[in-house]
Design an enzyme around this catalytic site. Structure first.
Site, PDB file in Angstrom:
ATOM      1  N   PHE A 132      12.125   3.517   3.863  1.00 48.98           N
ATOM      2  CA  PHE A 132      12.591   2.166   4.195  1.00 48.98           C
ATOM      3  C   PHE A 132      11.631   1.121   3.668  1.00 48.98           C
ATOM      4  O   PHE A 132      10.666   0.790   4.326  1.00 48.98           O
ATOM      5  CB  PHE A 132      12.681   1.988   5.714  1.00 48.98           C
ATOM      6  CG  PHE A 132      13.484   3.045   6.391  1.00 48.98           C
ATOM      7  CD1 PHE A 132      14.854   3.112   6.197  1.00 48.98           C
ATOM      8  CD2 PHE A 132      12.882   3.970   7.206  1.00 48.98           C
ATOM      9  CE1 PHE A 132      15.595   4.090   6.820  1.00 48.98           C
ATOM     10  CE2 PHE A 132      13.615   4.945   7.834  1.00 48.98           C
ATOM     11  CZ  PHE A 132      14.984   5.014   7.640  1.00 48.98           C
ATOM     12  N   GLU A 190       8.888  -1.316   2.121  1.00 53.90           N
ATOM     13  CA  GLU A 190       7.489  -1.282   1.714  1.00 53.90           C
ATOM     14  C   GLU A 190       6.535  -1.339   2.896  1.00 53.90           C
ATOM     15  O   GLU A 190       6.852  -1.885   3.937  1.00 53.90           O
ATOM     16  CB  GLU A 190       7.197  -2.513   0.846  1.00 53.90           C
ATOM     17  CG  GLU A 190       7.970  -2.536  -0.431  1.00 53.90           C
ATOM     18  CD  GLU A 190       8.197  -3.949  -0.935  1.00 53.90           C
ATOM     19  OE1 GLU A 190       7.925  -4.905  -0.190  1.00 53.90           O
ATOM     20  OE2 GLU A 190       8.643  -4.077  -2.076  1.00 53.90           O
ATOM     21  N   ASP A 243      10.120  14.699  10.979  1.00 56.72           N
ATOM     22  CA  ASP A 243       9.862  14.472   9.551  1.00 56.72           C
ATOM     23  C   ASP A 243       8.362  14.613   9.271  1.00 56.72           C
ATOM     24  O   ASP A 243       7.764  13.774   8.605  1.00 56.72           O
ATOM     25  CB  ASP A 243      10.372  13.080   9.141  1.00 56.72           C
ATOM     26  CG  ASP A 243      10.478  12.944   7.626  1.00 56.72           C
ATOM     27  OD1 ASP A 243      10.442  13.976   6.925  1.00 56.72           O
ATOM     28  OD2 ASP A 243      10.584  11.802   7.134  1.00 56.72           O
ATOM     29  N   VAL A 290       0.816  -1.226   0.000  1.00 53.31           N
ATOM     30  CA  VAL A 290       0.000   0.000   0.000  1.00 53.31           C
ATOM     31  C   VAL A 290       0.839   1.261   0.000  1.00 53.31           C
ATOM     32  O   VAL A 290       0.320   2.353  -0.176  1.00 53.31           O
ATOM     33  CB  VAL A 290      -0.976   0.031   1.201  1.00 53.31           C
ATOM     34  CG1 VAL A 290      -2.030  -1.047   1.065  1.00 53.31           C
ATOM     35  CG2 VAL A 290      -0.246  -0.092   2.531  1.00 53.31           C
ATOM     36  N   GLY A 291       2.116   1.140   0.199  1.00 48.40           N
ATOM     37  CA  GLY A 291       2.933   2.348   0.198  1.00 48.40           C
ATOM     38  C   GLY A 291       4.419   2.042   0.207  1.00 48.40           C
ATOM     39  O   GLY A 291       4.843   0.935   0.565  1.00 48.40           O
ATOM     40  N   LYS A 292       5.165   3.029  -0.247  1.00 54.10           N
ATOM     41  CA  LYS A 292       6.614   2.912  -0.199  1.00 54.10           C
ATOM     42  C   LYS A 292       7.162   4.187   0.377  1.00 54.10           C
ATOM     43  O   LYS A 292       6.640   5.265   0.107  1.00 54.10           O
ATOM     44  CB  LYS A 292       7.177   2.717  -1.601  1.00 54.10           C
ATOM     45  CG  LYS A 292       7.068   1.292  -2.059  1.00 54.10           C
ATOM     46  CD  LYS A 292       7.872   1.051  -3.311  1.00 54.10           C
ATOM     47  CE  LYS A 292       7.718  -0.425  -3.609  1.00 54.10           C
ATOM     48  NZ  LYS A 292       8.193  -0.953  -4.742  1.00 54.10           N
TER      49      LYS A 292
END
Ligand code: ADP
Ligand code: MG
Length: 495
Positions: free
Chosen positions: A208, A210, A325, A203-205
Site C-alpha cells: 500500500f 509509500e 504476512d 524509505v520503503g514501498k
C-alpha cells in the site's frame, strides 16, 4: 464510507476523552455524550476546539482528562487549521470560538483586490529590505554567523513547544498509555502529532503506497501513506495497532493514525517509530551476522510473535492475534540489532469468549512465497484460531532460514537469498508454490556446516519443527523463544 469513518474517528476521539475522565470534578459541555445529557465530568479541563475541515469551521466540545492536560497538547494550540482552548469552571466551554484572523483560509475569508494587493506587496517589500540588510551585514561581518547553527528546515513546528520541553515521543506515549486505556494515544493527540510532521524522504514501498521518514519535533518518525482507495486497509491496520496491551519492544511502535481531507482527496497516514536500519530483508542483504547477532535477531522476533499470539485475559487483556504476512520485509531492525514485527495490516484477532475471528476470512492473503502448505492447498481449518498461528510459525521458520544463512561460521557465510529461491520463479504463483511445498514436500536446504556451530544446529532444528506439513506438530512461538533463550552464547562465539 469515508465520511462515516472520518466522523467515526472524531467521535471515538471525543468519547475517549470524555469517557476516560467521567468521574468527579468539572462538568463540561460534550457534544457526543448523548447518554449523559451532552455533558461530561473531568478532573482536567473543559475543552473546545475549532478545526478547518473542507473549508468549514467545525467546532467540537468535550472534556480533557488530567493526563491529556499534563501532556499539554490539547490546550491553547492555534495553528493554521485548528484552535483549541481549555477552561476550568463548570460549563465554561459553552462558548463558540473561531479561528484567529489569518487562520481561516476558507472561502468566506477571501479578501478583496485592494486588501489582497496590500497583503502581498507589504510582506514582499519588508522581506526584500530584510534580505538586502542581511546580505550587507553578512558581507561586512565575513559571514560570522554562518559558523553558528543554521536555521534547520526540519525544525519542529510551533506545536512542539506545547509538548513538555524535553519530552520525547516515547515518554509521551508511555505517559498516555499507562494512564489511559492502554491502547495508545488519544485520537485527538494522534491527529495533532500527525499534522505537525514534516515528510523528508521515501524509505520503503510495499503493498500500500509509500513509507516515508518524517520529522516530528526534531525526532524521526515513519509515515506509511495509503491511497484513499486503500482506506479499509489503513483503518484496519490502525485498529490492530491500537489493540489494548499490544505494545511490545518487538512490535513496531505505533504512534498515530490520521485521515486528512484536503477537499479533493483523503490522505491516510499511519505514523510509527522510525528504524533507520530498515527491514530485515534490507539488513540481511547488506550485512552478515555473528552467532550472537543471529541469536539476538531470532530471539527478538520470537518474543514479538509470542506476544502477538498470546491472549492476555482480564479487563486490560489482549486478544490473541495472528500476523498472516510474516516475512523479512515486514520485520524491521532497530538500532540495537533487535527486531520489531511490522505491517499488521492483514492480522486477525481472536475473540476467545465467542470463539470467533474478528473479520471475515479470506484464507489466501499474505505473500505466496511464505504461505504455509495448508494455505497453498486450501486445507486450513479456518474455524480454529490456532490454525492461523501455526501458519505464522511456518513463515517464521523461513525468516529464520534467511537469517541463519547470513551467520558466519568459521568464515563461511552464504549469500542472501529468499526462501525457495532455487525452486520457484521470482514472483511465484500459488500453483508454483503448491507444487513445490505440498506436492514435492520440499523445504529450504539446511547446510551441513550448520552442524559445526551449536547456535546454527539449534536454529536448523527449530526450522524443521516450524515446517511440518501438519500444523499441529509445529512449535509454538513461546516454545521457540524459550529454546533460543537457552542457547549458550559463549559456546557459539567460540565456534
Ligand atoms: P506495506 O503494507 O505496504 O507492505 P510495510 O509496512 O511493510 O508496508 O512497509 C514497507 C517497507 O517500508 C518496509 O519493508 C520497510 O523497508 C519500510 N518501513 C516500513 N516501516 C518502517 C519504519 N517504521 N522504519 C523504517 N522503515 C520502514
Ligand atoms: Mg509489507
Amino acid at each position: 464510507m469515508r465520511r462515516a469513518l472520518r466522523s467515526g474517528l472524531s467521535a471515538a476521539a471525543l468519547l475517549l476523552a470524555a469517557c476516560a475522565s467521567f468521574s468527579t470534578g468539572l462538568t463540561c459541555v460534550c457534544q457526543l455524550c448523548e447518554k449523559t445529557n451532552f455533558t461530561c465530568k473531568t478532573e482536567g479541563a473543559c475543552w473546545t476546539s475549532v478545526m478547518l475541515t473542507n473549508g468549514r469551521q467545525e467546532v467540537i466540545k468535550a472534556c480533557v482528562s488530567l493526563p491529556q492536560l499534563k501532556a499539554q497538547i490539547f490546550c491553547h494550540s492555534s495553528k493554521n487549521i485548528a484552535r483549541t482552548e481549555c477552561c476550568y469552571t463548570d460549563f465554561c466551554n459553552n462558548v463558540t470560538i473561531h479561528l484567529l484572523p489569518g487562520q481561516d483560509t476558507s472561502d468566506q475569508a477571501k479578501l478583496g483586490p485592494v486588501e489582497l494587493t496590500v497583503m502581498i506587496t507589504v510582506p514582499v517589500c519588508v522581506l526584500s529590505v530584510a534580505l538586502m540588510l542581511t546580505v550587507y551585514t553578512c558581507q561586512s561581518h565575513h559571514c560570522r554567523f554562518r559558523k553558528k547553527r543554521r536555521p534547520n528546515i526540519e525544525e519542529p513546528l510551533s506545536e512542539c513547544n506545547l509538548v513538555n520541553p524535553g519530552k520525547k515521543l516515547k515518554d509521551l506515549i508511555f505517559d498516555m498509555t499507562t494512564s489511559g486505556s492502554g491502547s495508545g494515544l488519544p485520537l485527538l493527540v494522534q491527529r495533532t502529532i500527525a499534522r505537525t510532521i514534516v515528510l523528508q524522504e521515501i524509505v520503503g514501498k510495499g503493498r500500500f503506497g509509500e513509507v516515508w521518514r518524517g520529522k516530528w519535533c526534531g525526532e524521526d518518525v515513519a509515515v506509511k501513506i495509503f491511497s484513499s482507495r486503500d482506506e479499509r486497509s489503513w483503518f484496519r491496520e490502525a485498529e490492530i495497532y491500537q489493540t489494548i496491551m499490544l505494545r511490545h519492544e518487538n512490535i513496531l511502535g505505533f504512534i498515530a493514525a490520521d485521515n486528512k481531507d484536503n477537499g479533493t482527496w483523503t490522505q491516510l497516514w499511519l505514523v510509527s517509530e522510525y528504524y533507520e536500519q530498515g527491514s530485515l530483508f534490507d539488513y540481511l542483504n547488506s550485512n552478515t551476522v555473528t552467532a550472537d547477532g543471529m541469536i539476538k535477531l531470532t530471539f527478538s522476533i520470537a518474543s514479538g510473535l509470542a506476544h502477538l499470539h498470546m491472549e492476555i485475559v482480564g479487563t486490560q487483556g489482549k486478544p490473541a492475534i495472528s500476523h498472516r504476512d510474516l516475512k523479512s520485509k515486514n520485520i524491521l531492525v532497530k538500532k540495537n540489532e533487535t527486531c520489531a514485527i511490522a505491517d499488521l495490516g492483514l492480522a486477525v484477532k481472536h475473540d476467545s469468549v465467542l470463539n470467533t475471528i474478528d473479520i471475515p476470512q479470506n484464507p489466501r492473503v499474505g505473500t505466496k512465497r511464505y504461505m504455509a502448505p495448508e494455505i497453498l492447498d486450501d486445507t486450513m481449518n479456518m474455524n480454529i484460531f490456532e490454525s492461523f498461528k501455526r501458519a505464522d510459525i511456518y513463515s517464521l521458520g523461513l525468516v529464520y532460514w534467511e537469517i541463519s544463512r547470513r551467520c558466519s561460521v568459521g568464515g563461511i557465510v552464504e549469500e542472501y537469498q529468499l526462501p525457495y529461491y532455487d525452486v520457484v520463479p521470482s514472483d511465484p504463483s500459488i500453483e508454483d508454490m503448491r507444487k513445490v511445498v505440498c506436492e514435492q514436500k520440499l523445504r529450504p536446504n539446511i547446510p551441513n556446516q550448520w552442524q559445526s556451530c551449536e547456535a546454527l544446529r539449534v536454529m536448523g532444528r527449530i526450522m524443521r519443527e516450524c515446517w511440518y506439513t501438519n500444523g499441529a506438530a509445529r512449535l509454538t512461538a513461546l516454545r521457540i523463544k524459550k529454546t533460543i533463550s537457552q542457547l549458550c552464547i559463549r559456546e557459539d562465539s567460540k565456534a
